[in-house]
Design a protein around this motif. Structure first.
Motif, mmCIF file in Angstrom:
data_model
loop_
_atom_site.group_PDB
_atom_site.id
_atom_site.type_symbol
_atom_site.label_atom_id
_atom_site.label_comp_id
_atom_site.label_asym_id
_atom_site.label_seq_id
_atom_site.Cartn_x
_atom_site.Cartn_y
_atom_site.Cartn_z
ATOM 1 N N ILE A 88 3.247 10.776 -8.462
ATOM 2 C CA ILE A 88 2.808 10.409 -7.435
ATOM 3 C C ILE A 88 2.370 9.082 -7.328
ATOM 4 O O ILE A 88 1.340 8.643 -8.210
ATOM 5 N N PHE A 89 2.872 8.311 -6.516
ATOM 6 C CA PHE A 89 2.551 6.923 -6.480
ATOM 7 C C PHE A 89 1.493 6.338 -5.880
ATOM 8 O O PHE A 89 1.144 7.031 -4.508
ATOM 9 N N LEU A 90 0.574 5.682 -6.361
ATOM 10 C CA LEU A 90 -0.798 5.035 -5.638
ATOM 11 C C LEU A 90 -0.601 3.505 -5.538
ATOM 12 O O LEU A 90 -0.320 3.033 -6.491
ATOM 13 N N THR A 91 -0.970 3.232 -4.287
ATOM 14 C CA THR A 91 -0.985 1.892 -4.151
ATOM 15 C C THR A 91 -1.755 1.222 -3.053
ATOM 16 O O THR A 91 -2.212 2.024 -2.174
ATOM 17 N N GLY A 92 -2.181 0.028 -2.953
ATOM 18 C CA GLY A 92 -3.016 -0.526 -2.183
ATOM 19 C C GLY A 92 -2.345 -0.462 -0.663
ATOM 20 O O GLY A 92 -1.164 -0.589 -0.640
ATOM 21 N N THR A 93 -3.278 -0.696 0.441
ATOM 22 C CA THR A 93 -3.083 -0.440 1.782
ATOM 23 C C THR A 93 -2.241 -1.823 1.993
ATOM 24 O O THR A 93 -1.404 -2.171 2.915
ATOM 25 N N ASP A 94 -2.511 -2.891 1.134
ATOM 26 C CA ASP A 94 -1.635 -4.050 1.442
ATOM 27 C C ASP A 94 -0.354 -4.021 0.886
ATOM 28 O O ASP A 94 0.350 -5.308 0.724
ATOM 29 N N GLU A 96 3.577 -4.138 0.303
ATOM 30 C CA GLU A 96 4.911 -4.333 0.893
ATOM 31 C C GLU A 96 5.566 -3.383 1.743
ATOM 32 O O GLU A 96 5.190 -2.025 1.250
ATOM 33 N N MET A 97 6.064 -3.484 2.854
ATOM 34 C CA MET A 97 6.698 -2.516 3.526
ATOM 35 C C MET A 97 7.920 -1.613 2.973
ATOM 36 O O MET A 97 7.857 -0.405 2.993
ATOM 37 N N GLY A 98 8.437 -2.091 1.921
ATOM 38 C CA GLY A 98 9.364 -1.365 1.389
ATOM 39 C C GLY A 98 9.004 -0.514 0.136
ATOM 40 O O GLY A 98 9.761 0.255 -0.483
ATOM 41 N N TYR A 99 7.732 -0.768 -0.357
ATOM 42 C CA TYR A 99 7.389 0.044 -1.623
ATOM 43 C C TYR A 99 7.569 1.361 -1.267
ATOM 44 O O TYR A 99 7.600 2.163 -2.365
ATOM 45 N N ALA A 100 7.105 2.170 -0.384
ATOM 46 C CA ALA A 100 7.217 3.537 -0.192
ATOM 47 C C ALA A 100 8.901 4.022 -0.326
ATOM 48 O O ALA A 100 9.095 4.745 -1.250
ATOM 49 N N ASP A 110 5.780 11.887 -4.211
ATOM 50 C CA ASP A 110 4.883 11.612 -3.106
ATOM 51 C C ASP A 110 4.348 10.300 -3.357
ATOM 52 O O ASP A 110 4.617 9.380 -4.464
ATOM 53 N N TYR A 111 3.871 9.667 -2.275
ATOM 54 C CA TYR A 111 3.237 8.156 -2.535
ATOM 55 C C TYR A 111 2.117 8.136 -1.407
ATOM 56 O O TYR A 111 1.922 8.638 -0.264
ATOM 57 N N LEU A 112 1.075 7.717 -1.993
ATOM 58 C CA LEU A 112 -0.286 7.525 -1.242
ATOM 59 C C LEU A 112 -0.866 6.046 -1.180
ATOM 60 O O LEU A 112 -0.741 5.517 -2.540
ATOM 61 N N THR A 113 -1.689 5.613 -0.248
ATOM 62 C CA THR A 113 -2.120 4.401 -0.196
ATOM 63 C C THR A 113 -3.658 4.477 -0.581
ATOM 64 O O THR A 113 -4.186 5.502 -0.118
ATOM 65 N N LYS A 114 -4.074 3.743 -1.110
ATOM 66 C CA LYS A 114 -5.573 3.451 -1.381
ATOM 67 C C LYS A 114 -6.295 2.955 -0.397
ATOM 68 O O LYS A 114 -5.817 1.645 0.075
#
Length: 190
Positions: A88-94, A96-100, A110-114
């Protein structure tokens, strides 16, 4: 991997983030699951941890110095020992568009934003823990079935050898056939 790693029923959760505050937050959210939480502060540490023990799921930050999350995930997916561990990838809301897209293309489950919703994260991790437990049960069942099949084959070989003798003991052979039949029938019932 040690026998203990393969037989221990508890499924570890690997938390990978270079920021101490993020690791503390993840531990607070996931502590109620009562599973071992293992920290890694870099992609390199994560790789070492994954080669030492089995994990049910990896929570992986994308932005880290050195080996970033994408590179870490790509390395995990290349190794037979770790290729099936869900990420499960976690990354900040800022982000880049292509991260997901890149995360899913790298093999993320899965992929979630912080900041993430703690209930959602705990629910997602719980699903992977349950899948891990069921996979372990299936692996144990398959190992037991292989062991029993080898036992049956060995006994059949011995019976075949006995029957090939000049004057085989047919009464003994019938007893062995009945024992084998009950062994096979018992295996089908369990």
């Amino acid at each position: 991997m040690t026998t203990q790693d393969r037989t221990d029923g508890r499924a570890g959760i690997l938390l990978v983030d270079d920021m101490e505050d993020n690791l503390i937050a993840l531990e607070a959210v996931l502590a109620s699951l009562n599973e071992p939480l293992v920290r890694a502060r870099s992609g390199e540490e994560a790789m070492k941890a994954l080669l030492r023990q089995r994990f049910a799921v990896v929570l992986l930050d994308i932005r880290m110095p050195g080996m970033d999350g994408f590179e870490t995930a790509a390395n995990l997916k290349r190794l037979d020992q770790t290729k099936d561990v869900p990420i499960i990838f976690l990354t900040g809301t800022d982000a880049e568009m292509g991260y997901a897209f890149r995360g899913y293309a790298t093999g993320a489950a899965d992929y979630l934003t912080k900041p993430f919703d703690p209930w959602v994260l705990r629910a997602k991790v719980s699903v992977f823990l349950e899948l891990h437990r069921k996979t372990r049960k299936l692996e144990a069942l398959r190992a037991r079935q292989r062991e029993q099949a080898e036992q049956v084959l060995s006994r059949l070989s011995a019976l075949e050898k006995q029957l090939s003798e000049e004057s085989p003991d047919l009464a003994e052979a019938r007893i062995q056939v009945q024992e084998l039949r009950s062994l096979v029938t018992r295996d089908q019932d369990s």
